[in-house]
Design an enzyme around this catalytic site. Structure first.
Site, PDB file in Angstrom:
ATOM      1  CD  GLN A  89       3.105   1.504   0.397  1.00  0.00           C
ATOM      2  OE1 GLN A  89       4.172   1.191  -0.103  1.00  0.00           O
ATOM      3  NE2 GLN A  89       2.325   0.614   1.001  1.00  0.00           N
ATOM      4  CE  LYS A 127       6.864  -1.423  -0.649  1.00  0.00           C
ATOM      5  NZ  LYS A 127       5.466  -1.013  -0.684  1.00  0.00           N
ATOM      6  CG  ASP A 187       2.967  -3.226  -5.751  1.00  0.00           C
ATOM      7  OD1 ASP A 187       3.686  -3.962  -5.055  1.00  0.00           O
ATOM      8  OD2 ASP A 187       2.573  -2.104  -5.384  1.00  0.00           O
TER       9      ASP A 187
END
Ligand code: NAP
Length: 279
Positions: free
Chosen positions: A93, A49, A116
């Site tokens: 995460q 990322k 997300d």
């Protein structure tokens, strides 16, 4: 032989477009990535990322917290990031260490920074067909289908897996595009028969070779979401790739299919967040 749906090439194209659009903004888009603990797979994802942010010309910040971090401290950090103007997107995460309630953490992220697409506000927006951030994996799959001119309209679409981050939003997006959608899971009793009806089959389970050639309707489009390791330690999906490619009209490889598009859609969502915040 099936057409290989090249997610890697499409992702490169998407990131190039994102970079161009980001360069036109007054302020560089910013993404904050939080990782808690030392899960090696999570570390790999977070590193990629950061690399994607560099490629797209974004500003990125990483918070690597020890596994002993309390839920309260994690939520405090998220609240601080929610309040910072230069941060457009916040990503925590998953999975989080035992003892931290993932739902509470995801809920703490401002829906406007939830790149997300996991916050219930964004999930709800998807359910009712309103604007919001789409979860990156199903979003990326819809982009692959569009790129290759595969229209779900009127097709039998079967999704194996019903997780909140892949299976369920995937089913909703296919439904939005007028597919006739069936969702399968671990209690589905006639999986093979259901899959054999699929014009578009999406496998999101996490079991090596569970989708075999005898589950495929000739000419079907097969999307393999999973990221597993086989006995030799090689990255592979849920689909018995060689046998299934002989039956399918199109198929995503693993690696090089859905994975790169998931990453590209995170960049796209961060760009969209930055565009919204700056307007
Ligand atoms: P998950 O939360 O573990 O969900 C797996 C789903 O598979 C569940 O709904 C489960 O059913 C179902 N299932 C399990 N065994 C089954 C069986 N024998 N027959 C039919 N369905 C079965 O996983 P996830 O987060 O959705 O991820 C799925 C896979 O995609 C994993 O391999 C993950 O690593 C991968 N993934 C890849 C990307 C990418 O970018 N490529 C992104 C996210 C995830 P129940 O609900 O009944 O338990």
């Amino acid at each position: 032989m099936a057409t290989i749906l090249d997610g890697k090439a499409l992702a490169a194209k998407c990131k190039e477009n994102v970079k161009e659009e980001a360069a036109a903004l007054a302020r560089t888009p910013g993404l904050a990535v939080i990782i808690v603990g030392d899960n090696p797979a999570s570390r790999v994802y977070v590193n990629s990322k950061r690399k994607d942010c560099e490629e797209c010309g974004f500003f990125s910040e990483e918070y690597a917290l020890p596994a002993t971090t309390t839920q309260e401290a994690l939520i405090d950090l998220i609240h601080q990031l929610n309040g910072r103007e230069e941060i457009d997107g916040i990503l925590c995460q998953l999975p989080l260490p035992d003892g931290i309630d993932e739902e509470a953490v995801l809920m703490a992220i401002s829906p406007e920074k939830d790149v997300d697409g996991f916050h219930p506000m964004n999930m709800g927006a998807l359910l009712v067909g309103k604007e919001g951030f789409l979860p990156c994996t199903p979003y990326g799959i819809m982009e692959i289908l569009a790129e290759y001119g595969i229209d779900p309209k009127g097709k039998n679409c079967v999704v194996i897996g019903r997780s909140n981050i892949v299976g369920k939003p995937m089913a909703l997006l296919l439904l939005q595009k007028h597919g006739t959608v069936t969702v399968c899971h671990s209690r589905t009793t006639n999986l093979k028969e259901v899959c054999r009806q699929a014009d578009i089959l999406v496998a999101a389970v996490g079991k090596v070779n569970m989708v075999t050639a005898d589950m495929i309707k000739p000419g079907a489009v097969v999307i393999d979401v999973a990221m597993n390791r086989n006995e030799a330690g090689k990255l592979c999906g849920d689909v018995d790739y060689n046998a299934v490619s002989a039956m399918a009209s199109a198929i995503t490889p693993v690696p090089g299919g859905v994975g790169p598009m998931t990453r590209a859609m995170l960049m796209k969502n961060t760009l969209l967040a930055a565009q919204k915040h700056q307007n």
